[in-house]
Design a protein around this motif. Structure first.
Motif, PDB file in Angstrom:
ATOM      1  N   SER A 123      33.616  11.895  59.410  1.00  0.00           N
ATOM      2  CA  SER A 123      32.599  11.890  58.358  1.00  0.00           C
ATOM      3  C   SER A 123      31.311  12.495  58.898  1.00  0.00           C
ATOM      4  O   SER A 123      31.101  12.546  60.110  1.00  0.00           O
ATOM      5  CB  SER A 123      32.341  10.462  57.866  1.00  0.00           C
ATOM      6  N   GLY A 124      30.488  12.959  57.990  1.00  0.00           N
ATOM      7  CA  GLY A 124      29.201  13.522  58.391  1.00  0.00           C
ATOM      8  C   GLY A 124      28.922  14.828  57.687  1.00  0.00           C
ATOM      9  O   GLY A 124      29.604  15.178  56.717  1.00  0.00           O
ATOM     10  N   PRO A 125      27.944  15.592  58.169  1.00  0.00           N
ATOM     11  CA  PRO A 125      27.570  16.858  57.526  1.00  0.00           C
ATOM     12  C   PRO A 125      28.739  17.835  57.463  1.00  0.00           C
ATOM     13  O   PRO A 125      29.398  18.087  58.462  1.00  0.00           O
ATOM     14  CB  PRO A 125      26.460  17.415  58.421  1.00  0.00           C
ATOM     15  N   GLY A 126      29.025  18.333  56.262  1.00  0.00           N
ATOM     16  CA  GLY A 126      30.125  19.269  56.084  1.00  0.00           C
ATOM     17  C   GLY A 126      31.485  18.606  55.982  1.00  0.00           C
ATOM     18  O   GLY A 126      32.493  19.279  55.805  1.00  0.00           O
ATOM     19  N   GLU A 127      31.526  17.298  56.107  1.00  0.00           N
ATOM     20  CA  GLU A 127      32.769  16.539  56.001  1.00  0.00           C
ATOM     21  C   GLU A 127      32.591  15.474  54.925  1.00  0.00           C
ATOM     22  O   GLU A 127      31.584  15.450  54.240  1.00  0.00           O
ATOM     23  CB  GLU A 127      33.125  15.898  57.358  1.00  0.00           C
ATOM     24  N   ARG A 140      31.801  22.285  65.910  1.00  0.00           N
ATOM     25  CA  ARG A 140      30.869  22.015  64.809  1.00  0.00           C
ATOM     26  C   ARG A 140      30.660  20.521  64.633  1.00  0.00           C
ATOM     27  O   ARG A 140      29.544  20.064  64.420  1.00  0.00           O
ATOM     28  CB  ARG A 140      31.381  22.624  63.505  1.00  0.00           C
ATOM     29  N   TRP A 141      31.749  19.747  64.746  1.00  0.00           N
ATOM     30  CA  TRP A 141      31.613  18.290  64.639  1.00  0.00           C
ATOM     31  C   TRP A 141      30.636  17.765  65.685  1.00  0.00           C
ATOM     32  O   TRP A 141      29.802  16.919  65.413  1.00  0.00           O
ATOM     33  CB  TRP A 141      32.955  17.600  64.801  1.00  0.00           C
ATOM     34  N   ALA A 142      30.769  18.249  66.912  1.00  0.00           N
ATOM     35  CA  ALA A 142      29.893  17.787  67.998  1.00  0.00           C
ATOM     36  C   ALA A 142      28.452  18.245  67.771  1.00  0.00           C
ATOM     37  O   ALA A 142      27.510  17.470  67.973  1.00  0.00           O
ATOM     38  CB  ALA A 142      30.406  18.303  69.335  1.00  0.00           C
ATOM     39  N   ALA A 143      28.272  19.495  67.344  1.00  0.00           N
ATOM     40  CA  ALA A 143      26.922  20.039  67.162  1.00  0.00           C
ATOM     41  C   ALA A 143      26.206  19.412  65.965  1.00  0.00           C
ATOM     42  O   ALA A 143      25.002  19.160  66.021  1.00  0.00           O
ATOM     43  CB  ALA A 143      26.994  21.553  66.991  1.00  0.00           C
ATOM     44  N   ASP A 144      26.926  19.152  64.879  1.00  0.00           N
ATOM     45  CA  ASP A 144      26.311  18.625  63.654  1.00  0.00           C
ATOM     46  C   ASP A 144      26.182  17.107  63.646  1.00  0.00           C
ATOM     47  O   ASP A 144      25.612  16.536  62.723  1.00  0.00           O
ATOM     48  CB  ASP A 144      27.103  19.057  62.423  1.00  0.00           C
ATOM     49  N   GLY A 145      26.730  16.450  64.651  1.00  0.00           N
ATOM     50  CA  GLY A 145      26.636  14.991  64.703  1.00  0.00           C
ATOM     51  C   GLY A 145      27.621  14.275  63.798  1.00  0.00           C
ATOM     52  O   GLY A 145      27.359  13.155  63.363  1.00  0.00           O
ATOM     53  N   CYS A 146      28.746  14.916  63.501  1.00  0.00           N
ATOM     54  CA  CYS A 146      29.771  14.258  62.692  1.00  0.00           C
ATOM     55  C   CYS A 146      30.372  13.096  63.484  1.00  0.00           C
ATOM     56  O   CYS A 146      30.447  13.141  64.710  1.00  0.00           O
ATOM     57  CB  CYS A 146      30.874  15.245  62.320  1.00  0.00           C
ATOM     58  N   ALA A 147      30.765  12.064  62.765  1.00  0.00           N
ATOM     59  CA  ALA A 147      31.355  10.889  63.398  1.00  0.00           C
ATOM     60  C   ALA A 147      32.874  10.977  63.320  1.00  0.00           C
ATOM     61  O   ALA A 147      33.429  11.172  62.243  1.00  0.00           O
ATOM     62  CB  ALA A 147      30.874   9.624  62.708  1.00  0.00           C
ATOM     63  N   VAL A 148      33.524  10.838  64.456  1.00  0.00           N
ATOM     64  CA  VAL A 148      34.976  10.696  64.507  1.00  0.00           C
ATOM     65  C   VAL A 148      35.213   9.239  64.878  1.00  0.00           C
ATOM     66  O   VAL A 148      34.950   8.820  66.002  1.00  0.00           O
ATOM     67  CB  VAL A 148      35.613  11.655  65.536  1.00  0.00           C
ATOM     68  N   ASN A 149      35.665   8.464  63.906  1.00  0.00           N
ATOM     69  CA  ASN A 149      35.855   7.022  64.082  1.00  0.00           C
ATOM     70  C   ASN A 149      37.326   6.676  64.189  1.00  0.00           C
ATOM     71  O   ASN A 149      38.153   7.227  63.461  1.00  0.00           O
ATOM     72  CB  ASN A 149      35.245   6.245  62.912  1.00  0.00           C
TER      73      ASN A 149
END
Length: 176
Positions: free
Chosen positions: A54-58, A123-132
């Motif tokens: 979840s997060g930006p773009g997701e 992109r997940w790492a750069a945008d701060g997306c959460a992988v839970n």
């Protein structure tokens, strides 16, 4: 720690056979955080847990990134709810061994992803997306233990609602 999966012993699978089988077939899970409404979220089963991005773009999953516990409901082959279980939520951090092993596997399962999975993980790492990671953490409710009612709720307020206009008429309609 198991080297092959990046999973510690405390994160080892702890579900029942029903939960394990339902997770293997899951593509969508209904996740409720802190007693809030359950949201349908895309998920990927891996190593006895569900992984949710979840997060930006997701997808939007309010509160899940900072949560430690959640309620997960999964459906069966017939499309209806078959099990609800409490989950222990842990967030994978970029740059850790668990991230390096797990994030590419989740990205490979992501449908309609723009570009290669390595770019998606970056992109997940750069945008701060959460992988839970949602791992079973208690006794599940199944069969007769599940609520018998539909648990339908009224639609939530949204800015996407528009006022309905009257239909356009080119000519005047005569009345008889």
């Amino acid at each position: 720690m198991r080297e092959d999966a990046g999973v510690t012993d405390e994160d080892a699978p702890g579900g029942t056979p029903l939960v394990d089988e339902a997770m293997k077939k899951a593509a969508v899970a209904w996740v409720s955080v802190a007693g809030g409404p359950a949201l349908a979220l895309w998920c990927a089963p891996l190593e006895g847990a569900l992984l949710v991005v979840s997060g930006p773009g997701e997808q939007a999953a309010p509160g899940l990134a900072d949560a430690t516990e959640a309620q997960v409901t999964l459906r069966g082959d017939h499309g209806g709810r078959i099990v609800t279980w409490p989950a222990r939520v842990s967030r994978l951090q970029p740059g850790t061994e668990a991230w390096d092993v797990t994030a590419p596997l989740v990205a490979a399962k992501r449908l309609n992803a723009p570009g290669p999975s390595a770019d998606l993980v970056a992109r997940w790492a750069a945008d701060g997306c959460a992988v839970n990671r949602l791992a079973p953490a208690g006794t599940p409710l199944a069969g007769a233990e599940l609520p018998a009612d539909a648990q339908a709720e009224p639609p939530r307020a949204t800015p996407a609602v528009r006022a309905t206009r009257k239909p356009f008429r080119l000519h005047r309609v005569r009345r008889r």
